[in-house]
Design a protein around this motif. Structure first.
Motif, PDB file in Angstrom:
ATOM      1  N   GLY A 118       0.651  -1.252   0.016  1.00 41.21           N
ATOM      2  CA  GLY A 118       0.090   0.020  -0.077  1.00 41.21           C
ATOM      3  C   GLY A 118       0.675   1.395  -0.031  1.00 41.21           C
ATOM      4  N   ARG A 119       1.896   1.367  -0.501  1.00 39.59           N
ATOM      5  CA  ARG A 119       2.644   2.535  -0.683  1.00 39.59           C
ATOM      6  C   ARG A 119       2.456   3.450  -1.614  1.00 39.59           C
ATOM      7  N   HIS A 120       1.904   2.962  -2.746  1.00 37.25           N
ATOM      8  CA  HIS A 120       1.271   4.091  -3.744  1.00 37.25           C
ATOM      9  C   HIS A 120      -0.033   4.189  -3.401  1.00 37.25           C
ATOM     10  N   PRO A 121      -0.517   5.476  -3.647  1.00 35.32           N
ATOM     11  CA  PRO A 121      -1.846   5.777  -3.026  1.00 35.32           C
ATOM     12  C   PRO A 121      -2.720   5.365  -4.107  1.00 35.32           C
ATOM     13  N   HIS A 122      -2.381   5.158  -5.345  1.00 36.70           N
ATOM     14  CA  HIS A 122      -3.295   4.708  -6.574  1.00 36.70           C
ATOM     15  C   HIS A 122      -2.833   3.657  -7.314  1.00 36.70           C
ATOM     16  N   ALA A 123      -1.927   2.633  -6.397  1.00 27.83           N
ATOM     17  CA  ALA A 123      -1.255   1.645  -7.210  1.00 27.83           C
ATOM     18  C   ALA A 123      -2.277   0.668  -8.205  1.00 27.83           C
ATOM     19  N   ALA A 124      -3.259   0.381  -7.793  1.00 29.76           N
ATOM     20  CA  ALA A 124      -4.063  -0.449  -8.644  1.00 29.76           C
ATOM     21  C   ALA A 124      -4.367   0.537 -10.196  1.00 29.76           C
ATOM     22  N   ALA A 125      -4.631   1.659 -10.017  1.00 26.83           N
ATOM     23  CA  ALA A 125      -4.867   2.375 -11.540  1.00 26.83           C
ATOM     24  C   ALA A 125      -3.491   2.658 -12.073  1.00 26.83           C
ATOM     25  N   ALA A 126      -2.353   2.830 -11.318  1.00 28.61           N
ATOM     26  CA  ALA A 126      -0.877   2.978 -11.488  1.00 28.61           C
ATOM     27  C   ALA A 126      -0.416   1.484 -12.420  1.00 28.61           C
ATOM     28  N   CYS A 127      -0.913   0.542 -11.884  1.00 27.53           N
ATOM     29  CA  CYS A 127      -0.384  -0.945 -12.328  1.00 27.53           C
ATOM     30  C   CYS A 127      -1.165  -1.027 -13.648  1.00 27.53           C
TER      31      CYS A 127
END
Length: 144
Positions: free
Chosen positions: A73-82
């Motif tokens: 959970g380090r990136h606040p928008h991880a799923a969208a970024a991935c």
């Protein structure tokens, strides 16, 4: 009458102290990690990306590690970024972004991505005229 006023003040002070102490004890009990709880294991060495954003002449800098899936959970928008990186096949110049109108104020930001995307080494760096044009071009990847 002043005696009555003092009594109320003295009585009110005791509950406030008790409430403060009880709140501190309960906060510690509810915030503590459960016994035996551990963090997930780190990703294998060489996986993931270090994303950075810096202001003009490196007056400020921010960074975050992105690994997909982002179990930490380090990136606040991880799923969208991935998802955006998957769509672009790891090519930062091909990110779909989220085009929108930006002003022409020149306040440059530099972004970089270093690390590994699905086994492929990444070493990418680009300057944008301002944060709005960065966001328009890269979408959620550098929103941290």
């Amino acid at each position: 009458m002043p005696v009555h006023h003092r009594r109320r003040t003295a009585r009110a002070a005791v509950p406030v102290a008790v409430v403060a102490t009880l709140s501190a004890v309960l906060a510690g009990a509810f915030c503590a990690a459960p016994a035996g709880a551990t963090e997930p294991p780190p990703p294998p060495a060489g996986q993931g990306l270090l994303l950075t954003i810096s202001g003009d002449h490196d007056t400020w800098i921010r960074g975050v590690r992105l690994s997909c899936p982002d179990v930490y959970g380090r990136h606040p928008h991880a799923a969208a970024a991935c998802d955006a990186l998957t769509w672009a096949r790891g090519d930062f110049d091909a990110l779909p972004g989220e085009p929108h109108v930006c002003n022409r104020q020149y306040n440059p930001v530099t972004v970089s991505a270093t690390g590994n995307w699905r086994g492929v080494p990444v070493n990418w760096r680009k300057e944008f005229p301002n944060a709005c044009t960065l966001d328009s071009a890269t979408g959620p990847v550098f929103r941290f």
